[in-house]
Design a protein around this motif. Sequence first.
Motif, PDB file in Angstrom:
ATOM      1  N   ARG A   1     -35.615 -11.874  14.539  1.00  0.00           N
ATOM      2  CA  ARG A   1     -34.481 -11.211  13.900  1.00  0.00           C
ATOM      3  C   ARG A   1     -34.372  -9.820  14.511  1.00  0.00           C
ATOM      4  O   ARG A   1     -35.349  -9.078  14.556  1.00  0.00           O
ATOM      5  CB  ARG A   1     -34.700 -11.126  12.402  1.00  0.00           C
ATOM      6  N   VAL A   2     -33.179  -9.480  15.009  1.00  0.00           N
ATOM      7  CA  VAL A   2     -32.974  -8.216  15.707  1.00  0.00           C
ATOM      8  C   VAL A   2     -32.011  -7.348  14.905  1.00  0.00           C
ATOM      9  O   VAL A   2     -30.936  -7.804  14.497  1.00  0.00           O
ATOM     10  CB  VAL A   2     -32.412  -8.449  17.129  1.00  0.00           C
ATOM     11  N   ARG A   3     -32.429  -6.110  14.703  1.00  0.00           N
ATOM     12  CA  ARG A   3     -31.586  -5.128  14.030  1.00  0.00           C
ATOM     13  C   ARG A   3     -31.398  -3.958  14.980  1.00  0.00           C
ATOM     14  O   ARG A   3     -32.359  -3.450  15.557  1.00  0.00           O
ATOM     15  CB  ARG A   3     -32.257  -4.642  12.747  1.00  0.00           C
ATOM     16  N   ARG A   4     -30.141  -3.540  15.155  1.00  0.00           N
ATOM     17  CA  ARG A   4     -29.827  -2.414  16.034  1.00  0.00           C
ATOM     18  C   ARG A   4     -29.141  -1.334  15.206  1.00  0.00           C
ATOM     19  O   ARG A   4     -28.383  -1.637  14.294  1.00  0.00           O
ATOM     20  CB  ARG A   4     -28.916  -2.850  17.171  1.00  0.00           C
ATOM     21  N   ALA A   5     -29.391  -0.082  15.551  1.00  0.00           N
ATOM     22  CA  ALA A   5     -28.756   1.039  14.857  1.00  0.00           C
ATOM     23  C   ALA A   5     -28.725   2.241  15.792  1.00  0.00           C
ATOM     24  O   ALA A   5     -29.665   2.479  16.537  1.00  0.00           O
ATOM     25  CB  ALA A   5     -29.512   1.383  13.586  1.00  0.00           C
ATOM     26  N   GLY A   6     -27.631   2.980  15.716  1.00  0.00           N
ATOM     27  CA  GLY A   6     -27.496   4.163  16.558  1.00  0.00           C
ATOM     28  C   GLY A   6     -26.759   5.277  15.834  1.00  0.00           C
ATOM     29  O   GLY A   6     -26.084   5.041  14.828  1.00  0.00           O
ATOM     30  N   THR A   7     -26.900   6.480  16.370  1.00  0.00           N
ATOM     31  CA  THR A   7     -26.224   7.645  15.819  1.00  0.00           C
ATOM     32  C   THR A   7     -25.791   8.548  16.962  1.00  0.00           C
ATOM     33  O   THR A   7     -26.578   8.825  17.871  1.00  0.00           O
ATOM     34  CB  THR A   7     -27.159   8.448  14.885  1.00  0.00           C
TER      35      THR A   7
ATOM     36  N   GLY B   1     -20.617  20.884  25.058  1.00  0.00           N
ATOM     37  CA  GLY B   1     -22.055  21.005  24.827  1.00  0.00           C
ATOM     38  C   GLY B   1     -22.759  19.682  25.004  1.00  0.00           C
ATOM     39  O   GLY B   1     -22.193  18.723  25.532  1.00  0.00           O
ATOM     40  N   GLU B   2     -24.005  19.640  24.521  1.00  0.00           N
ATOM     41  CA  GLU B   2     -24.827  18.441  24.681  1.00  0.00           C
ATOM     42  C   GLU B   2     -24.741  17.561  23.435  1.00  0.00           C
ATOM     43  O   GLU B   2     -25.140  17.958  22.352  1.00  0.00           O
ATOM     44  CB  GLU B   2     -26.284  18.827  24.927  1.00  0.00           C
ATOM     45  N   TYR B   3     -24.218  16.362  23.624  1.00  0.00           N
ATOM     46  CA  TYR B   3     -24.164  15.346  22.575  1.00  0.00           C
ATOM     47  C   TYR B   3     -25.337  14.402  22.814  1.00  0.00           C
ATOM     48  O   TYR B   3     -25.750  14.188  23.954  1.00  0.00           O
ATOM     49  CB  TYR B   3     -22.848  14.568  22.633  1.00  0.00           C
ATOM     50  N   ARG B   4     -25.878  13.847  21.729  1.00  0.00           N
ATOM     51  CA  ARG B   4     -26.996  12.921  21.850  1.00  0.00           C
ATOM     52  C   ARG B   4     -26.653  11.612  21.163  1.00  0.00           C
ATOM     53  O   ARG B   4     -26.098  11.604  20.075  1.00  0.00           O
ATOM     54  CB  ARG B   4     -28.252  13.492  21.196  1.00  0.00           C
ATOM     55  N   LEU B   5     -26.990  10.523  21.812  1.00  0.00           N
ATOM     56  CA  LEU B   5     -26.850   9.200  21.220  1.00  0.00           C
ATOM     57  C   LEU B   5     -28.256   8.629  21.088  1.00  0.00           C
ATOM     58  O   LEU B   5     -28.939   8.415  22.089  1.00  0.00           O
ATOM     59  CB  LEU B   5     -25.981   8.295  22.094  1.00  0.00           C
ATOM     60  N   THR B   6     -28.718   8.443  19.849  1.00  0.00           N
ATOM     61  CA  THR B   6     -30.024   7.832  19.609  1.00  0.00           C
ATOM     62  C   THR B   6     -29.793   6.393  19.178  1.00  0.00           C
ATOM     63  O   THR B   6     -28.861   6.110  18.423  1.00  0.00           O
ATOM     64  CB  THR B   6     -30.822   8.590  18.535  1.00  0.00           C
ATOM     65  N   TYR B   7     -30.620   5.501  19.667  1.00  0.00           N
ATOM     66  CA  TYR B   7     -30.437   4.079  19.408  1.00  0.00           C
ATOM     67  C   TYR B   7     -31.794   3.436  19.167  1.00  0.00           C
ATOM     68  O   TYR B   7     -32.738   3.674  19.928  1.00  0.00           O
ATOM     69  CB  TYR B   7     -29.760   3.416  20.613  1.00  0.00           C
TER      70      TYR B   7
ATOM     71  N   ARG C   1     -38.289   0.007  18.937  1.00  0.00           N
ATOM     72  CA  ARG C   1     -38.196   0.884  20.106  1.00  0.00           C
ATOM     73  C   ARG C   1     -36.961   1.764  19.928  1.00  0.00           C
ATOM     74  O   ARG C   1     -35.915   1.296  19.485  1.00  0.00           O
ATOM     75  CB  ARG C   1     -38.070   0.090  21.405  1.00  0.00           C
ATOM     76  N   THR C   2     -37.094   3.029  20.326  1.00  0.00           N
ATOM     77  CA  THR C   2     -35.995   3.988  20.194  1.00  0.00           C
ATOM     78  C   THR C   2     -35.762   4.662  21.539  1.00  0.00           C
ATOM     79  O   THR C   2     -36.718   4.975  22.244  1.00  0.00           O
ATOM     80  CB  THR C   2     -36.331   5.046  19.125  1.00  0.00           C
ATOM     81  N   ALA C   3     -34.496   4.894  21.854  1.00  0.00           N
ATOM     82  CA  ALA C   3     -34.127   5.600  23.084  1.00  0.00           C
ATOM     83  C   ALA C   3     -33.093   6.658  22.745  1.00  0.00           C
ATOM     84  O   ALA C   3     -32.353   6.528  21.761  1.00  0.00           O
ATOM     85  CB  ALA C   3     -33.560   4.626  24.114  1.00  0.00           C
ATOM     86  N   GLU C   4     -33.053   7.709  23.554  1.00  0.00           N
ATOM     87  CA  GLU C   4     -32.079   8.772  23.342  1.00  0.00           C
ATOM     88  C   GLU C   4     -31.348   9.035  24.646  1.00  0.00           C
ATOM     89  O   GLU C   4     -31.954   9.117  25.710  1.00  0.00           O
ATOM     90  CB  GLU C   4     -32.776  10.043  22.867  1.00  0.00           C
ATOM     91  N   LEU C   5     -30.034   9.155  24.537  1.00  0.00           N
ATOM     92  CA  LEU C   5     -29.181   9.440  25.687  1.00  0.00           C
ATOM     93  C   LEU C   5     -28.549  10.806  25.467  1.00  0.00           C
ATOM     94  O   LEU C   5     -27.873  11.021  24.462  1.00  0.00           O
ATOM     95  CB  LEU C   5     -28.107   8.344  25.788  1.00  0.00           C
ATOM     96  N   ARG C   6     -28.808  11.730  26.365  1.00  0.00           N
ATOM     97  CA  ARG C   6     -28.238  13.085  26.264  1.00  0.00           C
ATOM     98  C   ARG C   6     -27.053  13.183  27.225  1.00  0.00           C
ATOM     99  O   ARG C   6     -27.185  12.849  28.399  1.00  0.00           O
ATOM    100  CB  ARG C   6     -29.278  14.134  26.594  1.00  0.00           C
TER     101      ARG C   6
END
Length: 140
Positions: free
Chosen positions: A67-73, A112-118, A131-136
């Motif tokens: 079962r896979v759950r994905r979430a980002g901000t 400016g710098e926006y961040r996408l965390t997933y 597992r978590t990754a961040e895109l700047r």
Amino acid sequence: MRWAAVAAVLAAAAVATGSATAAPALRITSFRVLKADGRTPAAQPLTRGTPYRYRLDYRIGGRRVVRVRRAGTLWSPYRDRLVEIAPRPQMADPGRFFAADSIRVGRADSPGEYRLTYSITATDATGRTTRTAELRMRFR
């Protein structure tokens, strides 16, 4: 000498048993910003008001369906939470997968710098792996 051999066999059996009941293997392989076509990498700094997309590639290992759950901000340069990404959980076979969507930073938004965390979480009967990754992204 025999006791050492017996201890080594028992230790190897304990390690094998522990790895057989481990949580599902999960690995994020890449996380990047693409131009609106969804194929061409976008060079930073990015331009506000221009459509972009993100793409997160990940792999699920093992032999079982999980079962896979994905979430980002998406976070603003001022650490305001702009967008919540929460697709419904799904069942997935082991293999390669990706998550992709558009990134919308308007022309009137702050530079400016926006961040996408997933985050991706894989769950099966043996446990859970996250597992978590961040895109700047720098927007001008």
